[in-house]
Scaffold this active site. Structure first.
Site, PDB file in Angstrom:
ATOM      1  N   CYS A   8       0.809  -1.268   0.065  1.00  0.00           N
ATOM      2  CA  CYS A   8      -0.020  -0.006   0.015  1.00  0.00           C
ATOM      3  C   CYS A   8       0.991   1.288  -0.214  1.00  0.00           C
ATOM      4  O   CYS A   8       0.571   2.221  -0.789  1.00  0.00           O
ATOM      5  CB  CYS A   8      -0.954   0.032   1.363  1.00  0.00           C
ATOM      6  SG  CYS A   8      -2.349  -0.959   0.827  1.00  0.00           S
ATOM      7  N   HIS A  47      -5.808  -1.832  -1.545  1.00  0.00           N
ATOM      8  CA  HIS A  47      -5.464  -3.417  -0.704  1.00  0.00           C
ATOM      9  C   HIS A  47      -6.273  -4.301  -1.101  1.00  0.00           C
ATOM     10  O   HIS A  47      -7.364  -4.260  -0.361  1.00  0.00           O
ATOM     11  CB  HIS A  47      -5.461  -2.721   0.934  1.00  0.00           C
ATOM     12  CG  HIS A  47      -4.866  -3.962   1.650  1.00  0.00           C
ATOM     13  ND1 HIS A  47      -3.500  -4.329   1.629  1.00  0.00           N
ATOM     14  CD2 HIS A  47      -5.355  -4.977   2.236  1.00  0.00           C
ATOM     15  CE1 HIS A  47      -3.233  -5.347   2.390  1.00  0.00           C
ATOM     16  NE2 HIS A  47      -4.304  -5.839   2.780  1.00  0.00           N
ATOM     17  N   ASN A  86       1.240 -16.057  -5.653  1.00  0.00           N
ATOM     18  CA  ASN A  86       1.513 -17.042  -4.482  1.00  0.00           C
ATOM     19  C   ASN A  86       0.130 -16.461  -3.565  1.00  0.00           C
ATOM     20  O   ASN A  86      -0.179 -15.167  -3.590  1.00  0.00           O
ATOM     21  CB  ASN A  86       2.714 -16.787  -3.441  1.00  0.00           C
ATOM     22  CG  ASN A  86       3.823 -17.342  -4.285  1.00  0.00           C
ATOM     23  OD1 ASN A  86       3.747 -18.339  -4.824  1.00  0.00           O
ATOM     24  ND2 ASN A  86       4.876 -16.442  -4.139  1.00  0.00           N
ATOM     25  N   HIS A  97       0.090  -9.514  -5.414  1.00  0.00           N
ATOM     26  CA  HIS A  97       1.154  -9.008  -6.149  1.00  0.00           C
ATOM     27  C   HIS A  97       1.126 -10.320  -7.185  1.00  0.00           C
ATOM     28  O   HIS A  97       1.038 -11.132  -6.924  1.00  0.00           O
ATOM     29  CB  HIS A  97       2.087  -8.698  -5.630  1.00  0.00           C
ATOM     30  CG  HIS A  97       2.555  -9.847  -4.470  1.00  0.00           C
ATOM     31  ND1 HIS A  97       2.064  -9.893  -3.341  1.00  0.00           N
ATOM     32  CD2 HIS A  97       3.788 -10.869  -4.677  1.00  0.00           C
ATOM     33  CE1 HIS A  97       2.712 -10.823  -2.527  1.00  0.00           C
ATOM     34  NE2 HIS A  97       3.403 -11.430  -3.341  1.00  0.00           N
TER      35      HIS A  97
HETATM   36  P1  AMP Z   1       5.596 -13.257  -2.179  1.00  0.00           P
HETATM   37  O1  AMP Z   1       6.348 -14.571  -1.534  1.00  0.00           O
HETATM   38  O2  AMP Z   1       4.872 -13.994  -3.248  1.00  0.00           O
HETATM   39  O3  AMP Z   1       4.689 -12.765  -1.045  1.00  0.00           O
HETATM   40  O4  AMP Z   1       6.562 -12.471  -2.468  1.00  0.00           O
HETATM   41  C1  AMP Z   1       6.690 -11.112  -1.902  1.00  0.00           C
HETATM   42  C2  AMP Z   1       7.853 -10.510  -2.808  1.00  0.00           C
HETATM   43  O5  AMP Z   1       7.771  -8.888  -2.429  1.00  0.00           O
HETATM   44  C3  AMP Z   1       9.186 -11.072  -2.644  1.00  0.00           C
HETATM   45  O6  AMP Z   1       9.633 -11.581  -4.033  1.00  0.00           O
HETATM   46  C4  AMP Z   1      10.053  -9.830  -1.969  1.00  0.00           C
HETATM   47  O7  AMP Z   1      11.220  -9.849  -2.491  1.00  0.00           O
HETATM   48  C5  AMP Z   1       9.159  -8.590  -2.680  1.00  0.00           C
HETATM   49  N1  AMP Z   1       9.069  -7.413  -1.738  1.00  0.00           N
HETATM   50  C6  AMP Z   1       9.227  -7.393  -0.368  1.00  0.00           C
HETATM   51  N2  AMP Z   1       9.257  -5.910   0.062  1.00  0.00           N
HETATM   52  C7  AMP Z   1       9.573  -5.392  -1.201  1.00  0.00           C
HETATM   53  C8  AMP Z   1       9.668  -4.027  -1.477  1.00  0.00           C
HETATM   54  N3  AMP Z   1       9.816  -2.995  -0.576  1.00  0.00           N
HETATM   55  N4  AMP Z   1       9.933  -3.668  -2.672  1.00  0.00           N
HETATM   56  C9  AMP Z   1       9.916  -4.444  -3.853  1.00  0.00           C
HETATM   57  N5  AMP Z   1       9.655  -5.678  -3.718  1.00  0.00           N
HETATM   58  C10 AMP Z   1       9.598  -6.415  -2.214  1.00  0.00           C
HETATM   59 ZN    ZN Z   2      -1.832  -3.195   1.045  1.00  0.00          ZN
END
Ligand code: AMP
Ligand code: ZN
Length: 110
Positions: A8, A47, A86, A97
């Site tokens: 967010c 969100h 995921n 995402h």
């Molecule tokens: P997931 O395991 O599918 O929830 O993936 C979360 C993803 O978010 C991971 O690949 C992290 O490297 C990425 N991530 C977490 N924090 C950040 C951030 N501040 N900016 C960019 N990517 C992020």
């Molecule tokens: Zn959010």
């Protein structure tokens, strides 16, 4: 806006992040820990905790439009791409995402 939600904050510009794509529904930005040379995340601006929580199906159009543009801009059309969502407890971040990754070769599907 969900308090303490990092995505967010990114979507709202509270954490400065370069957007590779933006429209009224979604933004795309580089994953902070890329597992491929291209590793982009596409997220809804609102969100939404995870994939199965999507109610407005228009969001699907925007997510997939963004994914397609990233694939084009990163020239992954013929280099191999992978799209992952995921959820259901497999995710680390509880804001929907879509991972767009590449290049990816056949039989490299770990
Ligand atoms: P997931 O395991 O599918 O929830 O993936 C979360 C993803 O978010 C991971 O690949 C992290 O490297 C990425 N991530 C977490 N924090 C950040 C951030 N501040 N900016 C960019 N990517 C992020
Ligand atoms: Zn959010």
């Amino acid at each position: 806006m969900m308090k303490d939600c990092i995505f967010c904050k990114i979507a709202l510009g509270e954490i400065h992040t370069e957007f590779l794509y933006e429209d009224e529904y979604v933004v795309a930005f580089n994953d902070i820990h890329p597992v491929k040379p291209v590793h982009v995340l596409v997220i809804p601006k609102n969100h939404i905790a995870e994939f199965i929580a999507v109610e407005d199906t228009t969001l699907y159009q925007h997510l997939f439009t963004a994914v397609k543009k990233i694939i084009g801009e990163k020239e992954l059309q013929t280099k191999g791409y992978r799209i992952i969502v995921n959820g259901g407890g497999a995710q680390d971040v509880d804001h929907l995402h879509v991972h767009v990754m590449g290049p990816v070769s056949p039989s490299n599907h770990e």
